[in-house]
Design a protein around this motif. Structure first.
Motif, PDB file in Angstrom:
ATOM      1  N   LYS A  18     -15.152  20.189 -14.996  1.00 28.45           N
ATOM      2  CA  LYS A  18     -15.273  18.740 -14.795  1.00 28.45           C
ATOM      3  C   LYS A  18     -13.915  18.110 -14.524  1.00 28.45           C
ATOM      4  O   LYS A  18     -13.777  17.261 -13.647  1.00 28.45           O
ATOM      5  CB  LYS A  18     -15.874  18.094 -16.038  1.00 28.45           C
ATOM      6  CG  LYS A  18     -17.315  17.789 -15.927  1.00 28.45           C
ATOM      7  CD  LYS A  18     -17.707  16.907 -17.086  1.00 28.45           C
ATOM      8  CE  LYS A  18     -19.074  17.241 -17.554  1.00 28.45           C
ATOM      9  NZ  LYS A  18     -19.507  16.413 -18.662  1.00 28.45           N
ATOM     10  N   LYS A  22     -12.867  16.075 -11.140  1.00 27.55           N
ATOM     11  CA  LYS A  22     -12.369  14.702 -11.178  1.00 27.55           C
ATOM     12  C   LYS A  22     -11.018  14.585 -10.488  1.00 27.55           C
ATOM     13  O   LYS A  22     -10.762  13.641  -9.759  1.00 27.55           O
ATOM     14  CB  LYS A  22     -12.236  14.213 -12.622  1.00 27.55           C
ATOM     15  CG  LYS A  22     -13.524  13.815 -13.254  1.00 27.55           C
ATOM     16  CD  LYS A  22     -13.260  13.289 -14.653  1.00 27.55           C
ATOM     17  CE  LYS A  22     -14.524  12.907 -15.352  1.00 27.55           C
ATOM     18  NZ  LYS A  22     -14.276  12.410 -16.699  1.00 27.55           N
ATOM     19  N   LEU A  39     -18.008  13.041  -8.544  1.00 24.56           N
ATOM     20  CA  LEU A  39     -17.705  14.461  -8.678  1.00 24.56           C
ATOM     21  C   LEU A  39     -18.159  15.243  -7.454  1.00 24.56           C
ATOM     22  O   LEU A  39     -17.453  16.108  -6.964  1.00 24.56           O
ATOM     23  CB  LEU A  39     -18.373  15.037  -9.929  1.00 24.56           C
ATOM     24  CG  LEU A  39     -17.934  14.446 -11.264  1.00 24.56           C
ATOM     25  CD1 LEU A  39     -18.708  15.091 -12.406  1.00 24.56           C
ATOM     26  CD2 LEU A  39     -16.444  14.621 -11.468  1.00 24.56           C
ATOM     27  N   ASP A  49     -19.876  11.926 -13.597  1.00 25.11           N
ATOM     28  CA  ASP A  49     -19.792  12.530 -14.920  1.00 25.11           C
ATOM     29  C   ASP A  49     -20.807  11.837 -15.830  1.00 25.11           C
ATOM     30  O   ASP A  49     -20.803  10.614 -15.963  1.00 25.11           O
ATOM     31  CB  ASP A  49     -18.381  12.370 -15.461  1.00 25.11           C
ATOM     32  CG  ASP A  49     -18.169  13.055 -16.784  1.00 25.11           C
ATOM     33  OD1 ASP A  49     -19.051  13.828 -17.211  1.00 25.11           O
ATOM     34  OD2 ASP A  49     -17.108  12.829 -17.394  1.00 25.11           O
ATOM     35  N   GLU A  83     -23.677  16.337 -15.322  1.00 25.32           N
ATOM     36  CA  GLU A  83     -23.544  15.421 -14.187  1.00 25.32           C
ATOM     37  C   GLU A  83     -24.790  14.541 -14.106  1.00 25.32           C
ATOM     38  O   GLU A  83     -25.903  15.004 -14.295  1.00 25.32           O
ATOM     39  CB  GLU A  83     -23.418  16.181 -12.871  1.00 25.32           C
ATOM     40  CG  GLU A  83     -22.157  16.979 -12.744  1.00 25.32           C
ATOM     41  CD  GLU A  83     -22.077  17.711 -11.423  1.00 25.32           C
ATOM     42  OE1 GLU A  83     -20.972  18.148 -11.084  1.00 25.32           O
ATOM     43  OE2 GLU A  83     -23.103  17.852 -10.730  1.00 25.32           O
TER      44      GLU A  83
END
Length: 117
Positions: A18, A22, A39, A49, A83
């Motif tokens: 993640k 990002k 994302l 996210d 997500e």
């Protein structure tokens, strides 16, 4: 050979994935004065996210490095793998100038004639 990972290791790998997404993502979505980092982006939607994104619904704006690309009508579809996925009901590209309601002729200047005495 097994592919089992302890929960702590899997959570660490997911957090690192993640964080990398990002950092590498250039797109932002703006809704109700708040901005969220996208994302993933695909033809029919995008993902944010799940920890920081609310269940958005309605009109939002998509930006890529500060350039306004799209105005979208969206709805939240599902949450998977950390997500929150959103689907487009409408995706409208933003153009730099307003559309003309008439045909514009191409009148390019070919040469300038000077004043001769």
């Amino acid at each position: 050979m097994t592919t089992f990972l302890p929960k702590e290791v899997q959570a660490g790998l997911d957090a690192a994935r993640k964080k990398d997404q990002k950092r590498n993502s250039r797109m932002l979505v703006e809704a109700d004065g708040q901005t969220y980092r996208v994302l993933r982006f695909w033809e029919t939607g995008f993902a944010l996210d799940a920890d920081s994104a609310p269940h958005l619904r309605g009109f939002v704006d998509l930006f890529d490095r500060g350039e306004h690309l799209y105005q979208c009508l969206i709805l939240a579809s599902e949450e998977e793998a950390g997500e929150m996925c959103y689907e487009f009901k409408r995706l409208t590209a933003i153009h730099g100038k307003p559309p003309a309601d008439f045909v514009q002729e191409d009148h390019e200047v070919i040469a300038l004639l000077g004043h001769q005495s």
